[in-house]
Design a protein around this motif. Structure first.
Motif, PDB file in Angstrom:
ATOM      1  N   GLU A   1     -11.825  30.635 -92.134  1.00  0.00           N
ATOM      2  CA  GLU A   1     -10.728  31.372 -92.768  1.00  0.00           C
ATOM      3  C   GLU A   1     -10.278  32.537 -91.878  1.00  0.00           C
ATOM      4  OE1 GLU A   1      -8.911  30.841 -95.517  1.00  0.00           O
ATOM      5  OE2 GLU A   1      -9.964  28.949 -95.816  1.00  0.00           O
ATOM      6  N   VAL A   2     -11.242  33.247 -91.292  1.00  0.00           N
ATOM      7  CA  VAL A   2     -10.911  34.355 -90.389  1.00  0.00           C
ATOM      8  C   VAL A   2     -10.157  33.819 -89.173  1.00  0.00           C
ATOM      9  CG1 VAL A   2     -11.905  36.065 -88.815  1.00  0.00           C
ATOM     10  CG2 VAL A   2     -12.783  35.869 -91.144  1.00  0.00           C
TER      11      VAL A   2
ATOM     12  N   GLN B   1      -6.352  34.611 -87.866  1.00  0.00           N
ATOM     13  CA  GLN B   1      -6.074  35.045 -86.487  1.00  0.00           C
ATOM     14  C   GLN B   1      -5.069  34.098 -85.820  1.00  0.00           C
ATOM     15  OE1 GLN B   1     -10.022  35.141 -84.827  1.00  0.00           O
ATOM     16  NE2 GLN B   1     -10.334  37.296 -85.383  1.00  0.00           N
ATOM     17  N   LEU B   2      -5.249  32.797 -86.041  1.00  0.00           N
ATOM     18  CA  LEU B   2      -4.331  31.832 -85.444  1.00  0.00           C
ATOM     19  C   LEU B   2      -2.935  31.959 -86.050  1.00  0.00           C
ATOM     20  CD1 LEU B   2      -6.619  28.677 -85.157  1.00  0.00           C
ATOM     21  CD2 LEU B   2      -5.787  30.118 -83.300  1.00  0.00           C
ATOM     22  N   GLN B   3      -2.853  32.248 -87.346  1.00  0.00           N
ATOM     23  CA  GLN B   3      -1.544  32.458 -87.958  1.00  0.00           C
ATOM     24  C   GLN B   3      -0.876  33.694 -87.374  1.00  0.00           C
ATOM     25  OE1 GLN B   3      -2.653  32.473 -92.108  1.00  0.00           O
ATOM     26  NE2 GLN B   3      -2.018  30.348 -92.407  1.00  0.00           N
ATOM     27  N   ASN B   4      -1.654  34.753 -87.153  1.00  0.00           N
ATOM     28  CA  ASN B   4      -1.107  35.961 -86.520  1.00  0.00           C
ATOM     29  C   ASN B   4      -0.640  35.655 -85.104  1.00  0.00           C
ATOM     30  OD1 ASN B   4      -1.590  37.488 -88.800  1.00  0.00           O
ATOM     31  ND2 ASN B   4      -3.518  38.318 -88.057  1.00  0.00           N
ATOM     32  N   ASP B   5      -1.464  34.880 -84.358  1.00  0.00           N
ATOM     33  CA  ASP B   5      -1.079  34.495 -82.998  1.00  0.00           C
ATOM     34  C   ASP B   5       0.196  33.660 -83.024  1.00  0.00           C
ATOM     35  OD1 ASP B   5      -3.294  35.809 -82.067  1.00  0.00           O
ATOM     36  OD2 ASP B   5      -4.473  33.996 -81.645  1.00  0.00           O
ATOM     37  N   LEU B   6       0.284  32.737 -83.989  1.00  0.00           N
ATOM     38  CA  LEU B   6       1.476  31.898 -84.105  1.00  0.00           C
ATOM     39  C   LEU B   6       2.699  32.754 -84.392  1.00  0.00           C
ATOM     40  CD1 LEU B   6       2.874  29.130 -84.315  1.00  0.00           C
ATOM     41  CD2 LEU B   6       2.224  29.101 -86.734  1.00  0.00           C
TER      42      LEU B   6
END
Length: 191
Positions: free
Chosen positions: A73-74, A78-83
């Protein structure tokens, strides 16, 4: 009565014998049942212990999976923020690319115009050089400047613009390129 007593004693003996036999059988059965109960109890304890170990293993697996789930989940956040950041960067880069394409088209148009202008100036310089190097021009020049030093150098200019300076620099660079690529050519030597 004695007969009755003897028959009764015999009957009692038989009954006592049967009771003793029953007692032995019951004691054996009890012994077998206690033994079976002990084995069952040992098996139940072993099974309980095995199930406790299995539960501990499963509990550890559940905790590990919960940890992995929270880590995932973390990582997902993080990947959504990077995206999101990458999408903003892509938008910015796309705008920059669009602006650069417009600037490149504009500069290409300016370059083509400057190139044509320089080509016309080079053609004019070549024609002027041909005219000035002709014998007729040499005669005319020597007659008009009898006793004076003849020069075509422009000493002052009242209207010099930035574009003219750029064109002159470009012509000088072009002439230098031409003379450096073929210095032994007679037409280049005249330049």
């Amino acid at each position: 009565e004695v007969e009755d007593l003897s028959t009764a004693t015999q009957d009692v003996s038989e009954i006592v014998g049967m009771l003793e036999q029953m007692l032995e059988d019951m004691e054996e059965d009890l012994k077998d049942m206690v033994k079976a109960e002990g084995e069952s109890k040992a098996q139940a304890e072993a099974l309980t212990e095995a199930k406790k170990k299995e539960m501990a293993t499963l509990q550890a697996t559940i905790e590990d999976k919960h940890k992995r789930l929270s880590d995932t989940e973390v990582e997902k956040v993080q990947l959504q923020n990077d995206l999101s950041s990458s999408q903003r960067g892509l938008s910015s880069d796309s705008k920059l690319l669009s602006d650069l394409k417009v600037q490149c088209a504009s500069k290409k148009t300016e370059y083509e115009a400057l190139k044509e202008s320089l080509q016309n100036e080079l053609t004019a310089i070549r024609q002027t050089t041909q005219i000035l190097s002709a014998d007729d021009a040499s005669d005319v020049l020597s007659r008009t400047s009898a006793g004076k030093s003849a020069s075509f150098l422009q000493v002052a200019s009242t209207a010099t613009s930035h574009r003219v300076k750029q064109a002159a620099a470009a012509v000088a660079d072009t002439l230098q390129d031409i003379t450096s690529t073929s210095p032994s050519s007679p037409s280049v030597a005249l330049l």
